[in-house]
Design an enzyme around this catalytic site. Structure first.
Site, PDB file in Angstrom:
ATOM      1  N   GLU A 504      37.516  48.152  60.078  1.00 48.23           N
ATOM      2  CA  GLU A 504      36.842  46.978  60.634  1.00 48.23           C
ATOM      3  C   GLU A 504      36.312  47.327  62.025  1.00 48.23           C
ATOM      4  OE1 GLU A 504      37.768  42.249  60.687  1.00 48.23           O
ATOM      5  OE2 GLU A 504      38.907  43.518  59.342  1.00 48.23           O
ATOM      6  N   GLU A 775      48.292  41.299  65.193  1.00 53.09           N
ATOM      7  CA  GLU A 775      47.283  40.343  64.726  1.00 53.09           C
ATOM      8  C   GLU A 775      47.916  39.025  64.284  1.00 53.09           C
ATOM      9  OE1 GLU A 775      45.196  41.819  61.300  1.00 53.09           O
ATOM     10  OE2 GLU A 775      43.519  40.445  61.600  1.00 53.09           O
TER      11      GLU A 775
HETATM   12  C1  RAM Z   1      39.779  39.339  60.997  1.00 49.00           C
HETATM   13  C2  RAM Z   1      40.489  39.608  62.275  1.00 49.00           C
HETATM   14  C3  RAM Z   1      39.663  39.238  63.462  1.00 49.00           C
HETATM   15  C4  RAM Z   1      39.160  37.833  63.312  1.00 49.00           C
HETATM   16  C5  RAM Z   1      38.406  37.673  62.026  1.00 49.00           C
HETATM   17  C6  RAM Z   1      37.938  36.261  61.782  1.00 49.00           C
HETATM   18  O1  RAM Z   1      38.803  40.273  60.818  1.00 49.00           O
HETATM   19  O2  RAM Z   1      41.680  38.900  62.298  1.00 49.00           O
HETATM   20  O3  RAM Z   1      40.447  39.363  64.591  1.00 49.00           O
HETATM   21  O4  RAM Z   1      38.343  37.488  64.391  1.00 49.00           O
HETATM   22  O5  RAM Z   1      39.219  38.061  60.957  1.00 49.00           O
END
Ligand code: RAM
Length: 929
Positions: A504, A775
């Protein structure tokens, strides 16, 4: 006079010139040889010391006053700018002098001289006057150098590899050119950029110490070039240069394995400008005469790592003696160069080094190294094997419950380094165009000993100075602060990313807005965000929608989500607060307006209840309580952020003097709030979503009328108590929850949240051995299993947004919004949480601010540093009558004024200097010590 005495006189004259110059350097003024306790230092131009690629038409200059005296304010300054480092006094060398300007401004002073031209080098110094009738000596001389300001300054041509096989994931092309310099060199500067990422060499030496250059921007509209002073790498006679390119962000893999986002072909633009001692110039540019070949980097990718076959190295390839007879020709490309910009933010550099903590075999039999810190960067090894042997390095953030190497949460990102040895000599290797998020390293294909003599992990991140320090008497809170800082380091890689390990690694806007203010306390992020915000403007849609990620690598519908796109207003405002930088507001103002305009267009009767929103992302949705109980209505959130963005636009409008806008948006804000109340709040102040985030946003953004605020804050407290003092907010509520509690007199509850060690809480990951912010609140669940590997990063910064409250409330260092950038400072520490001490320092543009308190047997001690040219309001908590400073009653200290009692606090004004307050505390709140 005979010759001898003449020579003596000449020597004397020279000596006195040297002495004068030396005295000037040492801080003694030429006008007055008596040293005063006032100096000027830390001269920066556009946030940098001696930058050499400035493209601001009127660069901004800042300096710090240095003195140990108290109450020092600048009353006037004088800047002089010249073309010669040693003489800023001779009229012929002077470019501009400000004259004596009566002003207290010592940061962001605009250069006001004649229009600056490409490559122009300006030397500058400054002196100041203060409120004690003192004048400082002239400062040291610093400089800035202009970049290439016009597309026509680029005579170099874009060059590309001619091979068909030049595709994403393929080998790295190496470009080479040999050349002769036929005179002695006075100065040489390399102007360079690439489609892809580059590493340049001259005569066998690496140019500069930056990584992943030219950095990540919205390439089609803005492509940075770097400038290097390469004088010392060149010599009269034969020279050679070489540049290797990697896929990088330009055409490398991104989200969903999309590739070639900006183009399919790597390309190089290279312009080496040499000035000889005889004044003549020579330019060596990328053009048809260059040659290209593939070498040892067989593939490189941010997600997947690097494959390096040392047998394919071309020894000496960037040296003049190398023969490139078999190398291929290049093709030139006439791509226009109107998107080229100077590099304004910090580049990525190599930082901390970690040696192996332990090397062990996992139950599954893998050989694993623990570096003790989850970091972002790479491993350097120094190993010996046999020709053709292959070693593989795998990277992971965590071990699983059984102690095995765990990579499922990387999704498709391989994070794998493959190295093939060319012979049996000891080889030192580190990768080039990739970075890994890891703490653990799995080594395959090497049987010899592994230890601190042959392995080291390096952290790579944007080169931001650490400005903040925070610590307390509680080691768990200190580890939390450590984790917040490492979350920042790991995710500030040229752009603010969300996760640096899985497939990502994008600039998610929601995460950036949540963490931005905390980031300003830990490190100097002014240049970092200023650059990124320009990419935001560049990628913002015509209708004002702000993409979910910046630079935008997603599709065109991935834009306009509440709490994400609001970074357009929130980040500029935070940068303005931290650095008093009006220009960033000016730069972003149209973008801020466009974003609010977008919401207006998509609202009915001032209610924004359409579109796709992430909502309070990753809020607590556990099973201990009714599932989903902490779910906040997404449209309620959208409406709250609509108001907040509008509010920040109004504030920015006020700063910039846009009174028409202020009036217009004030009316809009009124209607937004009215619509919010009608839709989401009962007349008695109950919110339709009875969640922490719901109350937090309503209170933090002033959505409720005064008469409903206290009771709403109580509802918030009750909700927290219902969850046994656990936090249940996601990305959007988390940054503000403790601030709201403190604002409404519930700092004790805020401390409860902070000190909670069970899930969900900030300290739960700490207790589970985290070295970065996760996260999710439960990346590792209480039963030891992992969260869904599809989305389980152990290096994210959003929840680290509590750092802002730790600095601003626990230590109590804040800036006055009306006079930001810590020009007017607020020192208001709030002890609690059974802490016996807390201290924070912040290196502001004026100098160090410090607030350090301790409580010992009811005696409260507070040490404060207020930098020169600033003032502070101090609020001492829970005071009794007798307060001393420096051992005497504060009422007798002349530097302390406006002393008054506000509730249990004592309030006073102080000027710059160092202060030591002591008093006996009254007890207050249930957690008071
Ligand atoms: C995932 C991650 C990221 C968030 C998005 C919406 O990719 O948690 O931090 O901003 O979702």
């Amino acid at each position: 006079m005979n010759y001898i005495t003449k020579k003596g006189a000449l020597q004397k004259a020279c000596l006195s010139i040297v002495i004068l110059f030396f005295l000037q350097l040492k801080g003694f003024s030429q006008v007055q040889n008596v040293p005063v306790n006032l100096r000027v230092d830390n001269l920066i131009c556009e946030y940098k010391i001696n930058p050499i690629s400035v493209d601001a038409a009127n660069p901004r200059l800042s300096w710090k006053l240095i003195t140990t005296d108290r109450n020092i304010e600048q009353t006037a300054y004088e800047i002089r700018v010249g073309s010669n480092a040693v003489s800023l006094t001779k009229a012929k060398d002077i470019i501009w002098t400000s004259g004596k300007v009566l002003s207290d401004q010592s940061v962001h002073v605009y250069y006001g001289g004649p229009t600056l031209t490409s490559r122009q080098k300006c030397y500058w110094q400054v002196r100041v006057w203060n409120n004690k009738n003192q004048v400082s000596p002239w400062s040291m001389v610093n400089f800035w150098k202009m970049g290439l300001l016009k597309p026509t300054d680029w005579t170099a041509k874009w060059i590309q590899n001619t091979y068909q096989s030049d595709t994403t994931g393929g080998p790295s092309p190496m470009f080479r050119k040999a050349f002769i310099l036929d005179h002695k060199i006075r100065a040489a500067h390399l102007y360079i950029t690439a489609h892809g990422v580059f590493e340049a060499q001259i005569n066998g030496k690496r140019v500069g110490n930056d990584y992943f250059t030219p950095g990540w921007t919205s390439y089609n509209k803005r492509l940075q070039y770097q400038v290097y002073d390469v004088t010392s790498l060149l010599k009269k006679g034969d020279n050679a240069t070489g540049v290797t390119l990697g896929d990088g962000w330009y055409r490398g893999y991104t989200y969903n394995r999309r590739k070639d986002v900006y183009g399919k072909k790597l390309a190089l633009l290279y312009q080496l400008e040499v000035v000889y001692t005889n004044g003549k110039r020579q330019i060596i540019s990328s053009d048809k005469s260059w040659r290209v070949a593939y070498g040892p980097i067989r593939s490189s990718s941010f997600f997947d790592g690097e494959v390096y076959d040392a047998r394919k190295e071309k020894a000496g390839w960037s040296e003049p003696t190398y023969r490139n007879l078999t190398w291929d020709t290049v093709k030139t490309d006439e791509t226009i160069k109107d998107n080229l910009i100077a590099t304004s933010g910090p580049t990525v550099k190599k930082h901390e080094k970690f040696l192996p903590l332990k090397v062990f075999n996992t139950p599954e039999g893998d050989r694993v190294v623990d570096f003790g810190q989850n970091l972002v960067g790479w491993v350097q090894f120094k190993l010996k094997a046999k020709a053709g042997d292959t070693i593989k390095l795998f990277h992971a953030e965590v071990l699983d419950q059984k102690g095995n190497f765990y990579t499922k949460n990387l999704r498709t990102a391989k994070q794998e380094i493959t190295y093939v040895f060319k012979d049996d000599s000891t080889t030192t290797f580190e990768p080039h165009f990739t970075f890994q998020g890891f703490r653990f390293l799995k080594v395959v294909g090497y049987k010899g000993p592994l230890d601190s003599t042959n392995l080291a992990a390096y952290a790579l991140y944007s080169d931001m100075a650490q400005t903040g320090k925070f610590s307390t008497s509680n080691p768990l809170v200190n580890q939390l602060q450590h984790n917040i800082q490492w979350g920042q380091k790991g995710n500030f890689i040229d752009v603010p990313t969300d996760c640096p390990q899985r497939d990502e690694r994008m600039g998610w806007t929601g995460d950036a807005q949540a963490f931005c203010r905390t980031a300003t306390f830990n490190m100097d992020v002014a240049g970092f965000f200023t650059k990124w915000l320009k990419d935001l403007s560049a990628d913002q849609h015509k209708d004002g929608a702000v993409p979910y990620v910046i630079p935008n690598v997603l599709d065109s519908v991935s834009a306009a989500a509440s709490g994400w796109s609001d970074v357009a207003t929130i980040a500029p405002w935070n940068i303005y607060l931290a650095y008093g930088d009006k220009q960033v507001l000016q730069q972003q103002y149209e973008s801020m307006k466009a974003w609010v305009g977008y919401i207006q267009q998509h609202s009915r009767n001032y209610l924004w209840d359409t579109g796709n929103h992430f909502g309070d992302w990753l809020f607590y949705a556990g099973t201990n309580y009714e599932d989903g109980a902490a779910l906040t209505d997404k449209n309620l959130i959208a409406q709250a952020f609509y108001a907040y963005s509008t509010q920040l636009l109004i504030k920015a409008g006020k700063v910039l003097g846009r009174s028409d806008d202020v009036q217009k948006y004030t009316l809009l804000l009124y209607n937004i709030k009215k619509a919010f109340l009608a839709e989401y709040v009962t007349p008695n102040g109950r919110m339709i979503s009875g969640t922490q985030t719901s109350y937090v946003l309503a209170l933090n953004f002033d959505m409720l009328p005064e008469n409903l605020r206290e009771s709403a804050a109580k509802r918030l407290v009750h909700n927290i108590e219902d969850y046994d003092e656990h936090i249940t907010t996601g990305f959007l509520g988390t940054p503000y929850i403790c601030h709201v509690l403190s604002r409404f007199g519930h700092t004790d509850i805020a401390y409860d949240l902070l000190m909670k060690e069970s899930y969900p809480s900030w300290l739960y990951p700490v207790k589970n051995g985290a070295t970065t912010i996760w996260e999710r609140w439960d990346g590792i669940k209480p039963d030891g299993s992992f969260e869904d590997p599809e989305m389980n990063s152990f290096n994210h910064y959003a929840y680290g947004a509590i750092g802002d409250w730790m600095y601003r409330v626990i230590a109590g260092i804040n800036t006055d919004e009306g006079d930001p950038g810590f020009h007017s400072i607020l020192i208001a520490p709030r002890p609690g949480g059974k802490l016996s001490s807390a201290q924070a320092e912040l290196e502001t543009l004026y100098g160090k601010v410090k607030s350090a308190w301790s409580i010992d047997n009811g005696t409260f001690t507070l040490d404060v540093i207020v930098p020169p040219n600033t003032t502070a309001t101090v609020l001492l908590p829970s005071v009794t009558d007798q307060i001393t400073e420096g051992g005497v009653d504060i009422n007798t200290v002349k530097d302390i004024t406006d002393i008054k009692k506000t509730g249990h606090d004592a309030q006073m004004s102080i000027g710059s200097g160092t202060y030591h307050f002591v008093y006996t505390m009254k007890t207050y709140g249930k957690h008071n010590n």
